[in-house]
Design a protein around this motif. Structure first.
Motif, PDB file in Angstrom:
ATOM      1  N   UNK A 141      60.624  79.290  44.104  1.00 38.39           N
ATOM      2  CA  UNK A 141      60.009  79.201  42.844  1.00 38.39           C
ATOM      3  C   UNK A 141      60.255  77.742  42.273  1.00 38.39           C
ATOM      4  N   UNK A 142      61.047  76.898  42.808  1.00 43.93           N
ATOM      5  CA  UNK A 142      61.270  75.612  42.254  1.00 43.93           C
ATOM      6  C   UNK A 142      61.332  74.609  43.386  1.00 43.93           C
ATOM      7  N   UNK A 143      60.416  74.641  44.352  1.00 45.18           N
ATOM      8  CA  UNK A 143      60.259  73.894  45.579  1.00 45.18           C
ATOM      9  C   UNK A 143      59.892  72.262  45.021  1.00 45.18           C
ATOM     10  N   UNK A 144      60.234  71.536  45.740  1.00 46.01           N
ATOM     11  CA  UNK A 144      59.604  70.076  45.529  1.00 46.01           C
ATOM     12  C   UNK A 144      59.378  69.599  46.664  1.00 46.01           C
ATOM     13  N   UNK A 145      58.045  69.244  47.215  1.00 43.97           N
ATOM     14  CA  UNK A 145      56.844  69.573  46.357  1.00 43.97           C
ATOM     15  C   UNK A 145      56.491  70.845  46.104  1.00 43.97           C
ATOM     16  N   UNK A 146      55.778  71.261  44.921  1.00 45.43           N
ATOM     17  CA  UNK A 146      55.880  72.684  44.455  1.00 45.43           C
ATOM     18  C   UNK A 146      54.645  73.086  45.251  1.00 45.43           C
ATOM     19  N   UNK A 147      54.658  74.780  45.125  1.00 47.27           N
ATOM     20  CA  UNK A 147      53.849  75.628  45.642  1.00 47.27           C
ATOM     21  C   UNK A 147      52.853  75.657  44.490  1.00 47.27           C
ATOM     22  N   UNK A 148      51.476  75.925  44.862  1.00 45.19           N
ATOM     23  CA  UNK A 148      50.338  76.151  43.902  1.00 45.19           C
ATOM     24  C   UNK A 148      49.959  77.544  43.934  1.00 45.19           C
ATOM     25  N   UNK A 149      50.440  78.215  42.822  1.00 45.95           N
ATOM     26  CA  UNK A 149      50.008  79.601  42.763  1.00 45.95           C
ATOM     27  C   UNK A 149      48.863  79.818  41.751  1.00 45.95           C
ATOM     28  N   UNK A 150      48.053  80.707  42.074  1.00 45.59           N
ATOM     29  CA  UNK A 150      46.523  80.701  41.602  1.00 45.59           C
ATOM     30  C   UNK A 150      46.626  82.190  41.187  1.00 45.59           C
ATOM     31  N   UNK A 151      46.560  82.675  40.127  1.00 52.01           N
ATOM     32  CA  UNK A 151      46.636  84.207  39.658  1.00 52.01           C
ATOM     33  C   UNK A 151      45.068  84.293  39.099  1.00 52.01           C
ATOM     34  N   UNK A 152      44.555  85.351  39.529  1.00 50.63           N
ATOM     35  CA  UNK A 152      43.227  85.786  38.975  1.00 50.63           C
ATOM     36  C   UNK A 152      43.218  87.392  38.806  1.00 50.63           C
ATOM     37  N   UNK A 153      42.053  87.806  38.078  1.00 54.33           N
ATOM     38  CA  UNK A 153      42.054  89.412  37.956  1.00 54.33           C
ATOM     39  C   UNK A 153      40.269  89.397  37.905  1.00 54.33           C
TER      40      UNK A 153
END
Length: 2031
Positions: A1315-1327
């Motif tokens: 949840x707090x990695x560096x460089x960050x992970x890109x989370x894309x939420x959609x419905x």
């Protein structure tokens, strides 16, 4: 007729109406304020009112013409009728001082009258004033008239008189005319007096005299013959009262006090009063007889009637004044006696005049407020005075006559007699600024330690004279000494001699002279006075002090010290004379002194013959110019030249450092003298005279020696007496004669003899002394010498055991046999020296060590024999043991027994001392060490950490707590030794840690009261513990219940008082497991009070207490839940409480019973150290931090696996010692992972490594580093292989919410993993269907929009029924984070369904959702207003066991279901209301974390939580369909992945959190239910700065504009503040200035809960940049007023922040000083000129340019203008940053400017004439500017400018010749203006050329033809003037025409009469032909040599100047007088 006038406001719509009624006047009435007029008074205003036929008053009669008339009063007698115009006069308004009304002014201009007139009285009498309409149309209106009386303003004197019968009153009549009083001679042709009642008094009209006849009152009336008396008219009158006399009184004037002053004159009035105290009129025919004592009062004048006397006081004393009213003289000359006779007597005190001394005082004034006090002395008067000051600001005076000065000025101090303030004495006080000061001649020499008072005089200028001040000692003098060591303690005192105003008191400290300087004032007006003073020691004899005894032929140096020194300013007058009474007996010779002997007076005195006399020394200086009062000193001694009588031989012994008795042999000369047989000795030889006085010098005597045994002793050859002279510190010389004894190292006895029978003749020969060398009586002396060995004490060292029966003897051997031993100086033992036995007895008294010394009194020894005695006992026990022991391990304890001095005692004595170990508890056991060490003074024992627990000694009223569940705790260890006496010696108690719990101790006093120590909390797990104290009264006091964690449980204690009342401590909740438990208390009455029993699910219980009162009521405490896990709970024994501290000490009991104990050593027995990691694997880049400490729950986890993303994880450490130890972490492979000191683990790459944790600390005794325990754990770093969406529900009710967050493919891969990695992970939420469900952030209410980076969590909101798919895509930031670097995907299907509701009819749904085992209270809107009943009507299932009591307390059981509660309200008015509430008891399906804090911004939504802000979160509980619980029994736990970015704490509510953002970064927060840890929610909290610029790096002096988008709840901006001293910020604008080196925190506060901050660092300035647009500077005032030189501190621009330039320009800076100084200097040294005479520079910040600048401004000094004009130099500017803390001094490079000084014109006005046509203008100008000088002329036709010339003598002087031309005769105005211009500086100066024409116009000029050509030539030559003149004429004509039509056009027609608009014949005045230039003074002047056809700007011909240039109509007249003219012109060439 009526008309309506309306006015409407078009904007507001308001309408105003006015009704105008026009009617006919039916009646007139004259109105006035009075109907009586005074002669020659101001006119009275009369006006007419008009009435209609209905009596209504007209508002205005303005504009109507009236006719006013004056009518004679016909009602008067025929003879008395006077023409009205002789009585009254109508005065026009224009002729009066009244303001003329506007409507009257027009009428009076036409000779008409209006409705108002002014009437003035011109003669006494009566007349009528009438008013009527003049228009015939109003002839029917009756005329209105009013009758007026004009009388004079008369006064009758006296106006009220009391008289006696037959006494007279003379009346006088006065008239008031225009504020002046004029007397009227009576009788008058117009006025006469009349009496109303002739019986009471008679009136003589001719003399205006009234005579009293009978007792009574009447009125004397003044009658005016011109006025007819009417009822309304009042005549002037005076009252007269005829009364009988009652008593007399005397009055003295002017003081009215019967205290008089000699030499002064007074008026004495003798007054008569009636019975009502009315003073009677002093009639001339009243006779009063008086008597005065001539010796006191001199009667200088008296009236005939005796009522007035003028007297003079003659003599001081007490006298009387007598008076008597005897008779009244009638008109016929007869006397009327007054019966009875009135008499009166008055005592009179007469004093001498008051004199105040001194008559004048002068005091010095100082700008610093000082006040002088001076006591004035007054004499004369009564002796009691009232003091006053005419100017209290200058000097005040007290009631005792003490003055206090104030401001500058003069005042008069007055002393008034207390008995008569009119008698005064005065003096003057002047407070003046000092002008000069000096020291007055006085004594300037003083002895040391005495005070020298130097009179100081200060003078001031008063009335042109220098006056010496009376007192000035408070002026504030600055006193300095050229040598401050000579005099000190300087102070300024009051004056000591006449002429001085202060005295300088100095105290001599050491001999010498110094110059004392006294200064006062500033540098511009400094007063200065100096004087040289000297200090000297008192003159006294040093050697000898009283008498000197010397043999004939011998000499003695006589030494005196002190006395005055040679006067430093004139040492030639110094003298020092020694005189003898008998000069032939001695020879005197002064010895020159040098060096340190310069302060002595030394004289060599030689005895030439026998005799005794006095020698006297005189020392001093003669009078000199600078020492008018020199000091002298005198001192004397006795000097005896005598014959010897006896001889004495004695051993010379070295003096001891302590006081010892003398050698007994010295007191008995017959005793043998001991001498050291190896060292020998010196034998002193002394000679005495017949008086027993010892000779100071007998060197002239011859001494003969004899030895009995030369094998033992020998003398030096020849055996002369050796003389040794020693100079003492006082300067005296001590002469010692001795014989050296040489020994040969053999003991034995020998006799030595000495004899004197003659003088040594060599002394007589050398000094030419004639004296018999034979001594008549031979003297001799013999002594026996004993040669002895070195003394010693046996034994020299001995140890004595401390016991009262013990005794030891020491023997003193050898030596002289005469010893001294100090017996009373020891405390450790008693000693006694036995002289006969030569032994020292030692009896021990206490432990200690002492040194016994035997002093040999008769031998010269350097080291005396000594013996050391040790008195030993048990002083202490030293215990060395480690303070921390791991459970089940052993350490060694080392014990030593020391004596009182710290020396170790042998271990063989330990059994006899009863040494034993004393453990503090059984946590540790002690056994002996089988391995014996080599140290005979030490013993070792083995300490074993046995177990953990708390053992509390049983005391009354205390609770017993025992726990042995965990083998950890604290204990102590110490050792004790018991001596035979019973005393116990204990080692220090060492503390050892075992665990944590709480513990307190109690003490029961004799009274039965128990006092308890504070309950100390110690950590083992956590539980609570408190202690109770039962007092004698039965009252029990309980300590605070301390909560301690171990699992969780609760514990409280109760106190039962005598009354039966139970007081219970707070019940603390602790988790252990869960079950139920309650307590009961039975009182004496049998009543049982029980706590409520709480049931909770399996593994849970509760604890509470109950109390049953007498009435049967049971009162229960709140039921607290307890979780029971691994142990049971028994009555009064609580397991789980633990103590892991104990102690160890050793003791020894002495025979006396005293116990000596070692220091109690605290020992901690700590649990096994265990290292564990959280179970969540992490990927590289994530950060996770756990608790770093030495305690906490041990979380056992499998080997840690980390994904291959850079990741940080916390390492948990449990167990180990606490709290003084620390945990150190190490990695075996730092390439795979790294760990910080705080346990922060970072995964770097794939692999396996180990984390090693060590519990380390320092031994408190030795300081050594100790590793108490260590542990290690494996770390695996792996990759992330997949992602899943965690959804608590897949079916959710509409309008419900639930959290969604991403997890890994395994159960351990939580958001903590990635949840707090560096460089960050890109989370894309959609419905898939936003109509059914929406996704929103946890912070949607806070105004924060989260980015996709690390956005692993979201919330779903069910909006409508249907299906929706939630999709998640995860992209890795870098390769290696995700397996195969692929995009991870997941989705979940969610069904949204509608909640069941009844739509027809529309009902309000009432239901309540709670969890099992929950309690809550129902509240209605009728609570308190109606009686409520609650009833459960139905439960499903039946065993739901839902309860509700009568007060609405609802309680659920552990069973789920639903029930219906009927709530009935019984109203007072008889109506019942019933409501149904559906209660659902469900279990929690999931929890959700919601952000509550709202952030408002000015520019959209925030992307992060601001640093420093505090957010509140609420955790909501939801059931299986998403509904929110209204009440639950759940509690939450929380933790974050790290603690440095976000501080999360519990909130105010049960299910709330508070998070404070502390640093930039992402923090993952996890919350879960305590009851079910599987109910979890995660959120990511990003934190960033909300202030711009963030983390600003500034340089000292930088100006920064801080901004923030945050706003308050109402949209207002917040306030700014700074923590730290490096910045100064404006609280409103955010503009900050860096003022110091360092770091500060900039805080922006919007409200109490919303604030953010950022750090700002200020570094030092490393360079200074200076830029300027100017190439030169000038002191010309018309140029640039201020030069701004740009300054850059470290860089070009010192401004930061968006839009900061505009912001600073608009709002300005905070008031701070610039961090630099601007330094100006000149490149060339100039005589009498400095840079301060030219410019001064100031450092400042220019808000317009946004830069720091140096503002260089000219100095205005016109008196130096000529001197500056010739200066040739450059101006150098440097900018310097001063050095301060962390800021070195930095100086900019020099910036050089050329200096162009303003030129100076010597003659501003030049005079030329036709007879002397040439002159010169002289200008001082710098050499480099001479080529830039230009000259212009205002009229080149009449004035010629010749080429400039440089003065040959003064090179900087430039001369401009001018010459007058003949064309001047053609000008009407001939004055010309010449302008001097410097092209470089733009300076322009004007010189007026005054032209004077003498005689007639020359013929050749007069005959010159003048025609149109000449006119055109003049116009062309002066086209500018012609053009301006033409424009002025046209403009004037236009203005006249427009004004005419504007004023007269609308009214009148244009007249055709000639000359109506004709022009005046006077010539026109032309305007200025010169136009001003727009060049600023800072630009280069436009006057060029090749273009100079116009006049310079701002010339003398601008508008407003009194000069006119020329006129085309000019024609000079013949023989015109001399006059001044000027005309325009153009310049000619210059240089």
């Amino acid at each position: 007729m009526t008309a309506i006038v309306s006015a409407e406001n078009k904007v507001t719509g308001e309408v105003l109406r006015c009704y105008v009624i026009v009617g006919a006047v039916a009646e007139l009435q004259i109105e006035t304020t009075t109907r009586e007029l005074f002669l020659e008074d101001t006119p009275e205003d009369f006006f007419v009112l008009g009435f209609d036929d209905k009596g209504n008053v007209f508002d205005s009669l303005n504009g109507i013409v009236f006719e006013w008339a004056l009518l004679s009063d016909t009602d008067a007698d025929e003879g008395g009728i006077v023409d009205a115009h002789n009585v009254l006069r109508i005065v026009p308004f224009g002729e009066s001082h009244y303001q003329t009304p506007a409507h009257i002014e027009g009428l009076e201009a036409r000779g008409l009258q209006g409705d108002r007139i002014l009437v003035d009285g011109i003669r006494t009498g009566t007349a009528w004033v009438s008013a009527s309409f003049k228009d015939p149309a109003y002839k029917h209106v009756k005329t209105s008239s009013v009758r007026l009386v004009v009388r004079a303003n008369l006064l009758i004197s006296p106006p009220d008189a009391y008289v006696l019968r037959f006494s007279d009153v003379k009346y006088k009549v006065d008239m008031v005319k225009k504020n002046t009083i004029v007397g009227i001679t009576m009788p008058s042709s117009q006025y006469y007096l009349d009496v109303q009642d002739g019986k009471i008094c008679s009136l003589n009209v001719e003399t205006s005299t009234a005579t009293g006849l009978e007792i009574g009152s009447t009125e004397i009336v003044l009658v005016d013959r011109n006025i007819k008396v009417q009822e309304t008219f009042s005549q002037p009158s005076a009252l007269i009262h005829v009364v009988n006399p009652s008593y007399m009184a005397f009055v003295v004037l002017p003081t009215r006090k019967w205290v008089l002053e000699t030499g002064r004159e007074y008026d004495i009035l003798m007054e008569v009063y009636d019975k009502d105290s009315h003073k009677l009129h002093p009639s001339e025919n009243v006779i009063i007889k008086s008597s005065f004592q001539d010796m006191y009062l001199d009667v200088m004048f008296s009236t005939n009637n005796g009522t007035f006397h003028h007297v003079k006081a003659l003599k001081r004393g007490l006298t009387r004044v007598d008076g008597a009213l005897t008779t009244i003289m009638k008109q016929d000359g007869t006397e009327h006696p007054v019966t009875p006779v009135l008499r009166h007597s008055q005592e009179v005190e007469i004093y001498d005049p008051i004199t105040v001394l001194p008559p004048v005082l002068y005091f010095s004034w100082s700008p610093v407020h000082i006040s002088y006090q001076y006591q004035l002395k007054a004499s004369g008067g009564s002796g009691e005075y009232v003091w006053s000051s005419s100017h209290s600001s200058i000097s005040m005076v007290t009631v005792r006559g003490e003055i206090s000065t104030g401001s500058v000025g003069s005042t008069i101090i007055m002393a008034a007699d207390m008995k008569n303030h009119a008698h005064t004495g005065s003096m003057k006080v002047h407070v003046l600024p000092p002008q000069s000061m000096t020291f007055l001649p006085s004594a300037v020499e003083a002895e040391i330690k005495t005070v020298l008072k130097l009179p100081l005089a200060v003078y001031s200028l008063h009335d042109g004279e220098h006056i010496a001040m009376t007192d000035c000692h408070l002026l504030g003098f600055n006193i300095t000494f050229s040598d401050s060591a000579v005099f000190s303690d300087s102070k300024v005192g009051p004056p000591t001699m006449e002429g001085s105003c202060a005295s300088l008191w100095v105290t001599g400290q050491q001999q010498g002279s110094t110059e004392v300087t006294v200064e006062h004032g500033s540098t511009t007006n400094k007063l200065h006075a100096t004087v040289t003073i000297a200090a000297y020691k008192p003159l006294q004899p040093v050697d000898p002090e009283e008498v000197a005894v010397v043999a004939v032929g011998s000499s003695k140096e006589v030494l005196f010290e002190g006395g005055p020194l040679p006067w430093v300013l004139d040492p030639s007058q110094y003298f020092q004379d020694l005189s003898a009474e008998k000069e032939d007996l001695v020879a005197l010779e002064q010895v020159n002194t040098y060096g340190i002997q310069r302060s002595f007076h030394i004289f060599h005195v030689l005895c030439r013959d026998l005799g005794e006399q006095k020698l006297t020394l005189n020392v001093g200086n003669l009078k000199t110019l600078k020492n008018e009062y020199p000091a002298t000193a005198k001192s004397s001694i006795q000097f005896a030249c005598v014959s010897p009588v006896s001889l004495q031989l004695s051993p010379q012994l070295r003096p001891y450092s302590i006081a010892l008795p003398p050698c007994p042999i010295s007191q008995d000369p017959s005793q043998p003298i001991p001498v050291h047989y190896h060292k020998g000795a010196d034998l002193l030889v002394s000679v005495y005279d017949s008086k027993g006085r010892k000779f100071d010098n007998f060197s002239s005597l011859a001494v003969d020696w004899k030895i009995s045994d030369i094998s033992l002793l020998a003398l030096d050859t020849p055996p002369d007496v050796f003389v040794e002279t020693t100079t003492l510190e006082s300067g005296a010389k001590k002469v010692k004669a001795f014989q050296k004894l040489n020994v040969f190292g053999k003991p034995g006895r020998v006799v030595l003899s000495a004899s004197v029978s003659r003088y040594d003749t060599s002394y007589f020969t050398s000094q030419a002394i004639r004296f018999d060398s034979t001594i008549k009586a031979k003297i001799s002396k013999s002594v026996e010498l004993i040669l002895v060995e070195e003394p010693f004490i046996s034994p020299n060292t001995i140890s004595v055991f401390n016991h009262p029966s013990n005794k030891v003897s020491l023997e003193v051997k050898k030596g002289s046999g005469y010893f001294h031993v100090d017996e009373g100086q020891f405390e450790a033992a008693q000693i006694q020296y036995l002289q006969r036995k030569r032994k020292v007895e030692v009896i021990p008294a206490m432990d200690g060590v002492m040194v016994v010394t035997a002093y040999d009194l008769c031998l010269d020894l350097t080291d005396h024999p000594k013996a050391t005695v040790y008195v030993s006992g048990v002083g202490s026990i030293e215990l060395t043991v480690r303070d921390k022991i791991e459970i089940s391990s052993e350490v060694k304890a080392h014990v030593q027994v020391l004596d009182s001095k710290g020396a170790p005692l042998s271990a063989s004595f330990f059994p006899l001392m009863n040494l034993r170990a004393v453990p503090g508890s059984d946590f540790i056991t002690v056994r002996g060490d089988s391995e014996k060490g080599k140290d005979t003074f030490c013993v070792s024992d083995i300490v074993y950490g046995a177990k953990v627990g708390v053992h509390q000694p049983e005391l009354p009223g205390t609770a017993q707590v025992w726990s042995d569940r965990l083998q950890v705790g604290y204990t102590s260890l110490s050792y004790q030794v018991q001596l035979k006496s019973g005393q116990i010696v204990s080692s220090e108690d060492r503390q050892i840690e075992v665990g944590y719990t709480s513990l307190s101790y109690q003490v029961q006093l004799k009274s039965g009261q128990i006092v308890s120590s504070e309950d100390r909390q110690i950590e083992v797990g956590y539980t609570s513990l408190s202690y109770q104290v039962q007092l004698k009264s039965g009252q029990i006091i309980s300590s605070e219940d301390r909560q301690i964690e171990w699992g969780n449980t609760s514990l409280s204690y109760q106190v039962q008082l005598k009354s039966g009342l139970l007081i219970s401590s707070e019940d603390r909740q602790i988790e252990v497991g869960y079950t139920s438990l309650s307590y009961q208390v039975q009182l004496k009455s049998g009543q049982i009070v029980s706590s409520e029993d709480r049931q909770i699910e399996v593994g849970y219980t509760s604890l509470s207490y109950q109390v049953q009162l007498k009435s049967g009521q049971i009162v229960s405490s709140e039921d607290r839940q307890i979780e029971v896990r691994t142990h049971s709970l028994c009555p009064d024994i609580v397991y789980g409480a633990k103590l892991r501290y104990t102690s160890l000490s050793y003791q020894v009991q002495l025979k006396s019973g005293q116990i000596v104990s070692s220091e109690d050593r605290q020992i901690e027995v700590f649990p096994l150290y265990d290292l564990a990691l959280g179970t969540s694997p992490l990927i590289i880049g994530a950060e996770f931090q756990g608790v770093n400490g030495t305690s906490g729950l041990t979380l056992v986890s499998p080997p840690l696996k980390l994904t291959t993303v850079l990741q940080v994880i916390n390492v948990y450490a449990s167990g180990g010692p606490s709290p003084s130890s620390s945990i150190e972490f190490y990695m075996t492979d730092e390439d795979t992972a790294q760990v910080s000191a705080g346990g922060l683990l970072t995964a770097l790459e794939l692999g396996v490594t180990q984390v090693i944790g060590k519990a380390v600390g320092h031994d408190p005794a030795t300081g050594e580093l100790i590793v108490y325990s260590q542990d290690q754990v494996d770390v695996h770093v792996v990759m992330l292989s997949g992602i899943k969406i965690h959804a608590p529900l897949t079916r959710i009710q509409k309008n419900s919410e639930m959290p969604l967050y991403a997890v890994g493919v395994t159960e351990h891969e939580t958001p903590f993993t990635f949840g707090s990695v560096s460089p960050p992970l890109i989370f894309t939420w959609t419905v898939t269907n936003k109509d059914v469900a929406l996704l929103r952030s946890t912070f949607h209410q806070s105004g924060i929009s989260l980015r996709d980076e690390n956005n692993f969590a979201t919330q779903l909101v069910a909006a409508a029924s249907g299906h929706v798919t939630v999709k998640l895509k995860v992209k890795a930031g870098v390769p290696g984070q995700v397996l195969g670097h692929q995009e991870l995907r997941d989705e979940v299907q969610i069904k949204v369904f509608d909640r069941l509701t009844i739509v027809n009819p529309d009902l309000c749904d009432g239901q309540l959702l709670i969890t099992p085992d929950t309690e809550m209270r129902l509240k209605t809107n009728r609570d308190g207003a109606a009686r409520l009943t609650y009833k459960i009507s139905h439960q499903d299932p039946p065993n739901l066991n839902l309860k509700v009591d009568s007060s609405g307390h609802l309680m659920s059981s552990t069973v789920t279901g639903q029930a219906t509660v009927l709530v009935t309200a019984l109203e007072e008015f008889g109506l019942n209301q019933t409501s149904t509430l559906l209660i659902k008891v469900q279990r929690v399906a999931y929890v959700m974390l919601n952000a509550d804090t709202v952030f408002r911004t000015s520019n959209g939504r925030l992307g992060n939580i601001p640093v420093g802000a505090t957010m509140s979160f609420t955790v909501t509980y939801h059931d299986h369909v998403g509904a929110v619980f209204q009440a639950t029994n759940n509690r939450i736990n929380f933790r974050s992945n790290r603690f440095d970015h976000l501080q999360v704490t519990s909130g105010m509510g049960n299910n709330t959190l508070s998070a404070r953002a502390t640093d930039v970064g992402d923090t993952i927060v996890k919350v879960w239910s305590q009851q079910d840890p599987r109910m979890v929610d995660y959120i990511n909290v990003p934190v960033n700065y909300a202030i711009s610029p963030p983390e600003a790096s500034l340089t000292l002096g930088d100006v920064t504009c801080f901004t923030s988008p945050l706003l308050s709840e109402w949209g207002h901006e917040g306030s700014w503040s700074v923590t730290g001293k490096s910045l100064t910020v404006d609280g409103k604008t955010g503009i900050a200035v860096a003022t110091r080196i360092g770091t500060s925190t900039v805080k922006y506060s919007v409200s109490d809960g919303v604030a953010t901050h950022t750090e700002a660092g200020v570094s030092s300035i490393n360079r200074v940049i200076v830029n300027s647009p100017y190439s030169f500077l000038t002191n010309y005032y018309g140029s640039v007023k201020k030069y701004l030189v740009m300054v850059g501190l470290g860089k070009e621009i010192n401004l930061k922040g968006d839009g900061c330039m505009e912001k600073v320009s608009e709002l300005g800076l905070p008031p701070v000083a610039a961090p630099y100084h601007c330094l100006l200097e000149i490149s060339t040294l100039l005589p009498d000129l400095t840079i301060a005479d030219l410019f001064h520079a100031k450092a400042m910040f220019d808000t317009k340019s946004g830069q720091y600048v140096c503002e260089v401004e000219r100095v205005l000094n016109d008196y130096l203008a000529q001197q500056i004009s010739r200066v040739d130099t450059d101006i150098i500017l440097k900018v310097r940053v001063s050095g301060q803390s962390q800021q070195p001094e930095v100086t900019s490079p020099e910036l050089r400017f050329a200096f162009f000084p303003a030129f100076y014109v010597h003659n501003t006005e030049v005079h030329v004439s036709n007879l002397s046509p040439t002159s010169t203008i002289r200008v001082s100008v710098a050499d480099k500017l001479m080529d830039q000088m230009r000259i212009l002329s205002s009229d080149r036709d009449i004035l010629e400018l010749l080429p400039a010339e440089r003065d040959s003598k003064a090179g900087s002087l430039l001369q401009f010749p001018i010459r007058l031309l003949d064309a001047v005769w053609e000008r009407e105005k001939t004055d010309v203006m010449v302008e001097l211009i410097c092209q470089s500086t733009g300076q322009m100066e004007k010189v007026v050329v005054r032209i004077k024409l003498l005689g007639q116009q020359p013929e050749y000029v007069r005959t010159k033809e003048v025609g149109w050509g000449t006119v055109f030539h003049v116009i062309a030559g002066n086209y500018q003037s012609s053009l301006v003149l033409l424009l002025a004429v046209v403009a004037t004509v236009a203005v006249v025409i427009l004004a005419y039509f504007a004023i007269f056009g609308p009214r009148y027609s244009v007249s055709s009469a000639p000359g109506t608009f004709s022009q005046p014949s006077s010539p026109r005045a032309p305007g200025s032909p010169y136009l001003g230039y727009g060049d600023s003074p800072g630009h280069i002047s436009p006057y060029k040599a090749d273009s100079m056809n116009y006049s310079p700007p701002g010339g003398p011909f601008s508008p407003g100047t009194p000069y006119r240039l020329w006129s085309t109509g000019y024609r000079p007249q013949e023989a015109s007088p001399a006059r001044h003219r000027k005309s325009p012109g153009s310049p000619i060439g210059g240089l």
